[in-house]
Scaffold this active site. Structure first.
Site, mmCIF file in Angstrom:
data_model
loop_
_atom_site.group_PDB
_atom_site.id
_atom_site.type_symbol
_atom_site.label_atom_id
_atom_site.label_comp_id
_atom_site.label_asym_id
_atom_site.label_seq_id
_atom_site.Cartn_x
_atom_site.Cartn_y
_atom_site.Cartn_z
ATOM 1 N N GLY A 1 0.924 -1.345 0.080
ATOM 2 C CA GLY A 1 0.108 -0.087 -0.061
ATOM 3 C C GLY A 1 0.861 1.198 -0.031
ATOM 4 O O GLY A 1 2.118 1.039 0.273
ATOM 5 N N GLU B 1 4.053 -10.667 -6.583
ATOM 6 C CA GLU B 1 3.055 -10.793 -7.439
ATOM 7 C C GLU B 1 3.633 -10.269 -8.874
ATOM 8 O O GLU B 1 3.111 -10.349 -9.929
ATOM 9 C CB GLU B 1 1.729 -10.046 -6.641
ATOM 10 C CG GLU B 1 1.979 -8.632 -6.755
ATOM 11 C CD GLU B 1 2.509 -8.221 -5.417
ATOM 12 O OE1 GLU B 1 3.269 -8.996 -4.940
ATOM 13 O OE2 GLU B 1 2.307 -6.985 -4.986
ATOM 14 N N HIS C 1 7.865 -7.428 -3.903
ATOM 15 C CA HIS C 1 6.692 -7.668 -4.401
ATOM 16 C C HIS C 1 6.629 -9.218 -5.217
ATOM 17 O O HIS C 1 7.224 -9.060 -6.362
ATOM 18 C CB HIS C 1 6.062 -6.846 -5.277
ATOM 19 C CG HIS C 1 5.440 -5.458 -4.649
ATOM 20 N ND1 HIS C 1 4.411 -5.397 -4.092
ATOM 21 C CD2 HIS C 1 6.362 -4.464 -4.118
ATOM 22 C CE1 HIS C 1 4.233 -4.027 -3.376
ATOM 23 N NE2 HIS C 1 5.413 -3.496 -3.445
ATOM 24 N N CYS D 1 5.359 -6.061 1.484
ATOM 25 C CA CYS D 1 5.633 -4.672 1.656
ATOM 26 C C CYS D 1 5.000 -3.918 2.685
ATOM 27 O O CYS D 1 5.230 -4.139 3.761
ATOM 28 C CB CYS D 1 5.409 -4.019 0.295
ATOM 29 S SG CYS D 1 6.092 -2.587 0.017
ATOM 30 N N TYR D 2 3.983 -3.069 2.599
ATOM 31 C CA TYR D 2 3.416 -2.387 3.688
ATOM 32 C C TYR D 2 2.824 -3.284 4.586
ATOM 33 O O TYR D 2 2.802 -3.391 5.565
ATOM 34 C CB TYR D 2 2.056 -1.577 3.205
ATOM 35 C CG TYR D 2 1.505 -0.929 4.208
ATOM 36 C CD1 TYR D 2 1.971 0.324 4.614
ATOM 37 C CD2 TYR D 2 0.333 -1.201 4.847
ATOM 38 C CE1 TYR D 2 1.169 1.049 5.745
ATOM 39 C CE2 TYR D 2 -0.181 -0.777 5.724
ATOM 40 C CZ TYR D 2 0.141 0.573 6.170
ATOM 41 O OH TYR D 2 -0.539 1.313 7.283
ATOM 42 N N ASP E 1 -17.801 -9.244 -21.852
ATOM 43 C CA ASP E 1 -18.470 -9.835 -20.843
ATOM 44 C C ASP E 1 -20.047 -10.029 -20.659
ATOM 45 O O ASP E 1 -20.442 -11.022 -20.134
ATOM 46 C CB ASP E 1 -18.371 -8.555 -19.686
ATOM 47 C CG ASP E 1 -16.888 -8.385 -19.380
ATOM 48 O OD1 ASP E 1 -16.014 -9.211 -19.537
ATOM 49 O OD2 ASP E 1 -16.433 -7.185 -18.694
ATOM 50 N N LYS F 1 -11.065 -10.668 -16.286
ATOM 51 C CA LYS F 1 -11.262 -10.754 -17.528
ATOM 52 C C LYS F 1 -10.833 -12.095 -18.288
ATOM 53 O O LYS F 1 -11.556 -12.520 -19.086
ATOM 54 C CB LYS F 1 -10.734 -9.360 -18.301
ATOM 55 C CG LYS F 1 -10.951 -9.256 -19.431
ATOM 56 C CD LYS F 1 -12.313 -8.331 -19.710
ATOM 57 C CE LYS F 1 -12.947 -8.153 -20.937
ATOM 58 N NZ LYS F 1 -13.752 -7.306 -21.016
#
Ligand code: XMP
Length: 510
Positions: free
Chosen positions: A51, A167, A165, A78-79, A223, A366
């Site tokens: 964050g 990710e 990170h 991280c945060y 969608d 998506k």
């Protein structure tokens, strides 16, 4: 499932996607979610996201402390790593300089989180503060040059913190670290699989709707198409699909989607040609927000009228929508803007019509929607179309929308997309389109001067549309596209390629 508490990171969605890619359900919740709410979901582990705040600031986000007493494995990123150290009795201090970008992480000894990694690993950092004293019961498991406690663990309680990170793809073995956490530490089961998920959604829709009727708005996009196909599989022709042709869609889009749906058994498809009212109301209007409002209101009016006229003899109980996960997840930094972007389609209709809402793909990203589409047998060229804004071509004509400008833009856009497809570039790009600039510039054709419109081409790489980079198209292809547009589309004598990033520019032109 794994719960991700979001402290406002732009990467929270990426964490969830990575976990789902591993075959495990992941849900993003606001950082201040109460323990009781989390317990209801029966997670096997919790991830605290990064964050933008500093734990040293007054009022910066904190989690419910009782989460540390749930007996669940926790991974702070991280945060999340700093807030964990801070709340459990360690110390966080301002770093002398901001660490940003790739760093070499040195791993100390053996531990489960870094199982299968080398002693030195490339990881991606983005932080100002750092942990300078560990809480009781913790030990350091990795460091970098500037960060002594780059990672720590308390194996008794199964708490782990990493300052970088995992990710983002710049962390080379990030996926392995998340996999170690999810499977070796949390012991999660792999049950997030698209084929079974598709079957589940169909079965759930069937049992929820029973013998009632459902109406769905088809927008021409991916969608709503996948949502409608899922519901059609569940309840057949008790699904009524209303496709409002605003006159602002891409070339051939209405026909392509309508033909496909009819061919695949949609008996109750109502294609409403409403291009006249849309164009009439947009006449003389050049302010972008006014254009959006007019389109939103007209859309609702036409949709409501279609329901009253065409569907009055059916007991309609539900309005189905193609809302997807990022549309509805509260992410501390982006929720307000994303809610606004889709407001006219997603929020206003059900309130006015008094139907219950059905959102079959509300938990999917998506790429997952596209995979469900494939399982349902939808063709790739329908599923891999780029995102398209609700107000359509109207926000790609800067200023007033006229019939002539629409014709020119529609043709130029079709030529651009066709060339990208022919060159094998289309699927590499997140979103590509042409925009029309409302100025006429000089050119020369034959012996005569021309004064015609300028077409700007935009093609961007992005993850979620929040930030974007311009896609690097080869000079040869750009030249080919430019010649094709000027050659085939009358009314254009100049083509520009947009090389601005978002921010500072946006993706669309209005
Ligand atoms: P911007 O232009 O804000 O676009 O960088 C980010 C993403 O949002 C889409 N977009 C819209 N979608 N209604 C929509 O449904 C809108 O008014 C709208 N404006 C932008 C845009 O196409 C891009 O994918």
């Amino acid at each position: 499932m794994i719960v991700i508490l979001n402290f406002g990171s732009q990467f929270a969605h990426l964490i969830a996607r990575r976990v789902r890619e591993l075959g495990v359900r992941a849900e993003i919740l606001p950082f201040d979610t109460k323990v009781a709410e989390i317990e209801k979901l029966k997670p096997v582990g919790i991830i605290l996201s990064g964050g933008p705040a500093s734990v040293l600031e007054k009022g910066s986000p904190r989690l419910d402390r009782r989460i540390f007493e749930m007996g669940l494995p926790i991974l702070g990123i991280c945060y999340g790593h700093q807030v964990m150290a801070h709340l459990l009795g360690g110390r966080v201090a301002k770093g002398e300089h901001r660490e940003f970008g790739k760093e070499i992480l040195e791993i100390k000894g053996k531990n489960t989180l870094f199982k299968g990694l080398s002693v030195k690993e490339t990881v991606w950092f983005s932080h100002g503060d750092k942990v300078v004293r560990l809480p009781g019961g913790f030990r350091a498991t990795a460091s970098t040059k500037g960060c002594k406690y780059g990672a720590f663990e308390d194996t008794k309680r199964n708490f782990f913190g990493i300052q970088f990170h995992p990710e983002v793809t710049h962390t080379r073995n990030g996926k392995k670290i998340l996999s170690n956490f999810v499977f070796s530490i949390c012991r999660a089961k792999k049950d997030w699989q698209i084929v079974s998920l598709t079957k589940e959604i169909i079965a759930e829709t069937k049992s929820e709707v029973e013998q009632r009727h459902v109406v769905v708005g088809i927008s021409g996009g991916v969608d709503s198409l996948v949502a409608a196909t899922l519901i059609h599989r569940a309840i057949g022709n008790r699904l009524h699909a209303v496709f409002v042709d605003t006159g602002l869609l891409r070339k051939g889009e209405v026909e392509q989607v309508a033909v496909y749906l009819r061919k695949h058994g949609f008996k109750k498809l109502y294609v409403i040609d409403a291009s006249k009212p849309f164009l009439t109301r947009l006449k003389g209007v050049s302010d972008p927000e006014t254009k959006r409002k007019i389109i939103g209101h007209t859309f609702i009016e036409v949709f409501e009228k279609a329901i009253k006229n065409e569907l009055k003899k059916y007991p309609i109980a539900y309005l189905a929508q193609g809302t997807i996960y990022p549309d509805r997840v509260e992410s501390a930094s982006t929720s307000k803007t994303s809610a606004k972007i889709k407001s006219h389609h997603n929020l206003t209709l059900p309130e006015k019509l008094g139907f219950k809402i059905l959102e079959p793909i509300k938990d999917l990203y998506k790429d997952e929607v596209r995979k469900v589409g494939l399982v349902l047998g939808l063709p790739k060229d329908l599923l891999w179309r780029h995102p398209f804004p609700g107000p359509g071509l109207a926000v790609r004509i800067v200023g007033e929308v006229t019939e002539e400008r629409l014709r020119i833009l529609r043709e130029a856009d079709a030529v651009f997309i066709e060339e990208l497809k022919n060159a094998g570039e289309y699927e590499k790009i997140w979103q590509a389109f042409a925009a029309l600039l409302p100025i006429k510039v000089v050119g020369v054709m034959g012996d005569a001067r021309t004064y015609e419109y300028v077409i700007a081409l935009r093609a961007v790489d992005s993850v979620d549309g929040m930030s974007a980079d311009w896609h690097k198209i080869s000079n040869e292809l750009l030249e080919k596209i430019s010649s094709a547009i000027v050659g085939k589309v009358s009314g254009v004598n100049r083509v520009l390629y947009d090389i601005t990033q978002k921010p500072p520019a946006t993706i669309e032109y209005e």
